[in-house]
Design a protein around this motif. Structure first.
Motif, PDB file in Angstrom:
ATOM      1  N   ARG A   1     -10.105  16.326   3.570  1.00  0.00           N
ATOM      2  CA  ARG A   1      -9.189  16.218   2.413  1.00  0.00           C
ATOM      3  C   ARG A   1     -10.021  15.712   1.503  1.00  0.00           C
ATOM      4  NH1 ARG A   1      -4.773  16.091   4.146  1.00  0.00           N
ATOM      5  NH2 ARG A   1      -5.435  16.008   6.260  1.00  0.00           N
ATOM      6  N   SER A   2      -9.432  15.986  -0.054  1.00  0.00           N
ATOM      7  CA  SER A   2      -9.855  15.222  -1.100  1.00  0.00           C
ATOM      8  C   SER A   2      -9.145  14.387  -1.589  1.00  0.00           C
ATOM      9  CB  SER A   2     -10.174  16.418  -2.109  1.00  0.00           C
ATOM     10  OG  SER A   2      -8.868  17.029  -2.459  1.00  0.00           O
ATOM     11  N   GLY A   3      -8.817  13.961  -2.797  1.00  0.00           N
ATOM     12  CA  GLY A   3      -8.363  12.676  -3.011  1.00  0.00           C
ATOM     13  C   GLY A   3      -8.943  11.586  -3.099  1.00  0.00           C
TER      14      GLY A   3
ATOM     15  N   LEU B   1       0.850  -1.159   0.070  1.00  0.00           N
ATOM     16  CA  LEU B   1       0.179  -0.044  -0.065  1.00  0.00           C
ATOM     17  C   LEU B   1       0.925   1.179  -0.152  1.00  0.00           C
ATOM     18  CD1 LEU B   1      -2.550  -1.112   2.685  1.00  0.00           C
ATOM     19  CD2 LEU B   1      -3.013  -1.258   0.194  1.00  0.00           C
ATOM     20  N   PRO B   2       0.394   2.321  -0.629  1.00  0.00           N
ATOM     21  CA  PRO B   2       0.964   3.526  -0.458  1.00  0.00           C
ATOM     22  C   PRO B   2       0.920   3.982   0.889  1.00  0.00           C
ATOM     23  CG  PRO B   2      -1.174   3.971  -1.587  1.00  0.00           C
ATOM     24  CD  PRO B   2      -0.941   2.387  -1.517  1.00  0.00           C
ATOM     25  N   SER B   3       1.796   4.925   1.324  1.00  0.00           N
ATOM     26  CA  SER B   3       1.884   5.260   2.774  1.00  0.00           C
ATOM     27  C   SER B   3       2.803   6.744   2.743  1.00  0.00           C
ATOM     28  CB  SER B   3       2.694   4.560   3.825  1.00  0.00           C
ATOM     29  OG  SER B   3       3.970   4.243   3.491  1.00  0.00           O
ATOM     30  N   PRO B   4       2.874   7.478   4.007  1.00  0.00           N
ATOM     31  CA  PRO B   4       3.741   8.576   4.135  1.00  0.00           C
ATOM     32  C   PRO B   4       5.088   8.272   3.655  1.00  0.00           C
ATOM     33  CG  PRO B   4       1.973   8.525   5.870  1.00  0.00           C
ATOM     34  CD  PRO B   4       1.901   7.165   5.233  1.00  0.00           C
ATOM     35  N   GLN B   5       5.381   7.212   3.904  1.00  0.00           N
ATOM     36  CA  GLN B   5       6.977   6.596   3.700  1.00  0.00           C
ATOM     37  C   GLN B   5       7.255   6.302   2.232  1.00  0.00           C
ATOM     38  OE1 GLN B   5       4.979   5.083   6.186  1.00  0.00           O
ATOM     39  NE2 GLN B   5       5.898   6.644   7.694  1.00  0.00           N
TER      40      GLN B   5
ATOM     41  N   CYS C   1      -7.329   7.387   1.212  1.00  0.00           N
ATOM     42  CA  CYS C   1      -6.099   8.226   1.364  1.00  0.00           C
ATOM     43  C   CYS C   1      -5.640   7.935   2.829  1.00  0.00           C
ATOM     44  CB  CYS C   1      -6.388   9.788   1.405  1.00  0.00           C
ATOM     45  SG  CYS C   1      -5.046  10.966   1.767  1.00  0.00           S
ATOM     46  N   PHE C   2      -4.224   7.798   2.794  1.00  0.00           N
ATOM     47  CA  PHE C   2      -3.798   7.166   4.116  1.00  0.00           C
ATOM     48  C   PHE C   2      -3.469   8.265   5.097  1.00  0.00           C
ATOM     49  CE2 PHE C   2      -0.812   7.531   0.723  1.00  0.00           C
ATOM     50  CZ  PHE C   2       0.285   8.360   0.930  1.00  0.00           C
ATOM     51  N   TYR C   3      -3.741   9.507   4.692  1.00  0.00           N
ATOM     52  CA  TYR C   3      -3.802  10.607   5.554  1.00  0.00           C
ATOM     53  C   TYR C   3      -4.813  11.015   6.149  1.00  0.00           C
ATOM     54  CZ  TYR C   3       1.052  12.329   3.920  1.00  0.00           C
ATOM     55  OH  TYR C   3       2.268  12.210   3.561  1.00  0.00           O
ATOM     56  N   GLN C   4      -5.750  10.328   6.202  1.00  0.00           N
ATOM     57  CA  GLN C   4      -7.008  10.388   7.067  1.00  0.00           C
ATOM     58  C   GLN C   4      -6.791  10.224   8.232  1.00  0.00           C
ATOM     59  OE1 GLN C   4     -10.830   9.085   4.938  1.00  0.00           O
ATOM     60  NE2 GLN C   4      -9.432   7.532   4.024  1.00  0.00           N
ATOM     61  N   GLN C   5      -7.571  10.957   9.158  1.00  0.00           N
ATOM     62  CA  GLN C   5      -7.514  10.387  10.405  1.00  0.00           C
ATOM     63  C   GLN C   5      -8.472   9.501  10.785  1.00  0.00           C
ATOM     64  OE1 GLN C   5      -5.430  11.844  12.748  1.00  0.00           O
ATOM     65  NE2 GLN C   5      -4.817  13.486  11.696  1.00  0.00           N
ATOM     66  N   LYS C   6      -8.326   8.868  11.984  1.00  0.00           N
ATOM     67  CA  LYS C   6      -9.099   7.687  12.158  1.00  0.00           C
ATOM     68  C   LYS C   6     -10.743   7.989  12.297  1.00  0.00           C
ATOM     69  CE  LYS C   6      -5.527   5.495  14.678  1.00  0.00           C
ATOM     70  NZ  LYS C   6      -4.935   4.225  13.500  1.00  0.00           N
ATOM     71  N   ILE C   7     -10.986   8.992  12.646  1.00  0.00           N
ATOM     72  CA  ILE C   7     -12.373   9.619  12.543  1.00  0.00           C
ATOM     73  C   ILE C   7     -13.000   9.593  11.416  1.00  0.00           C
ATOM     74  CG2 ILE C   7     -11.922  12.227  12.743  1.00  0.00           C
ATOM     75  CD1 ILE C   7     -15.020  10.299  14.464  1.00  0.00           C
ATOM     76  N   GLU C   8     -12.066   9.952  10.225  1.00  0.00           N
ATOM     77  CA  GLU C   8     -12.487  10.197   8.789  1.00  0.00           C
ATOM     78  C   GLU C   8     -12.517   8.665   8.282  1.00  0.00           C
ATOM     79  OE1 GLU C   8     -10.442  13.766   7.027  1.00  0.00           O
ATOM     80  OE2 GLU C   8      -9.011  12.762   8.283  1.00  0.00           O
TER      81      GLU C   8
END
Length: 279
Positions: free
Chosen positions: A173-175, A83-87, A179-186
């Motif tokens: 956020r869009s995308g 999976l894509p990730s921040p890294q 998106c792996f930048y989502q917070q857990k609530i998202e």
């Protein structure tokens, strides 16, 4: 040989900042023939497409879709189902920047100068959204130059009659839907708002873990673990507590409106999300 020309482009992410910049440029630089573009991963939220349609109505011109010639599923296989990730943000590289580069390559090779307008606000530290080795590709930051901050972006969209994209009711956020930048609530809200998209994200994650991927979509836990009833309850309670703390701080600040919306980035800290997706 043709004479070198100038081309003006503005990337629309589906988010509020780039949409506001498109409105701003149409209002303040109407003499520029700006080409608006959107790099479509095929995994966008339905609300994004709806907002793009409304924005096209205001601009009076179509937003060019730069559809990648190879989709998310193709690149996932190329990266061994990791999976894509921040890294390892291969999704941004292959699904956002690559189509942009391929589109501009022949234009720049003809000797044209391309001005790319990017929606970095005055209240943000400059983060380089795109770096090019071609000196004829110029990055322009109109909001920085004009001192336009987040409230200014909201004002631009409201005055244009557009408002915010509807996904801001539950997401920051869009995308891509996953998106792996989502917070857990998202992630919890994605399951509630678009259960089919959530299940698709879960299936990608399951395959990735089986193939040895070190990453899950949400840091530290799988989507199965994240959406267990007791965990969902905990995530929602944490969100409400954060919200109350921020509201309490705002009430002591006479320069801020108490009723002003509080977005998820403000609650959890501004993320270092990809500019091509988030802005």
């Amino acid at each position: 040989m043709t004479n070198a020309l100038e081309k003006h482009v503005l990337g629309i992410s589906g988010g509020k900042d780039s949409a506001a910049l498109a409105v701003y440029m149409r209002q303040h630089r109407p003499e520029l023939d700006i080409e608006y573009f959107f790099t479509d991963t095929g995994k966008e939220l339905p609300e994004v497409y709806e907002f793009l349609g409304r924005l096209e109505g205001f601009l009076g011109k179509a937003i060019l879709r730069l559809n990648p010639d190879r989709d998310f599923d193709f690149w996932l296989k190329q990266y061994n189902n990791f999976l894509p990730s921040p890294q390892t943000r291969w999704c941004t590289r292959q699904l956002k920047l690559r189509p942009f580069e391929l589109w501009l390559k022949p234009i720049l090779e003809e000797g044209n100068t391309v001005y790319s307008y990017v929606a970095i606000r005055s209240d943000e530290e400059y983060r380089e959204g795109y770096s090019s080795k071609n000196e004829r590709l110029k990055i322009v930051l109109p909001f920085k130059d004009a001192g336009i901050d987040k409230p200014g972006v909201h004002d631009i969209l409201e005055s244009a009659g557009l408002g915010l994209p509807r996904y801001y009711d539950w997401r920051s956020r869009s995308g891509c839907t996953f998106c792996f930048y989502q917070q857990k609530i998202e992630w919890v809200r994605l399951k509630e708002q678009h259960p089919e998209a959530f299940e698709e994200a879960k299936s990608y994650e399951k395959d990735a873990v089986e193939q040895g991927s070190p990453f899950t979509w949400s840091q530290g836990e799988s989507l199965d673990e994240l959406t267990r009833p007791e965990r969902v309850k905990q995530i929602k309670e944490d969100y409400e507590k954060r919200l109350e703390r921020v509201k309490a701080k705002r009430q002591t600040n006479p320069l801020r409106s108490v009723g002003e919306d509080i977005d998820i980035d403000e609650l959890f800290g501004q993320s270092k999300g990809c500019l091509a997706c988030h802005k």
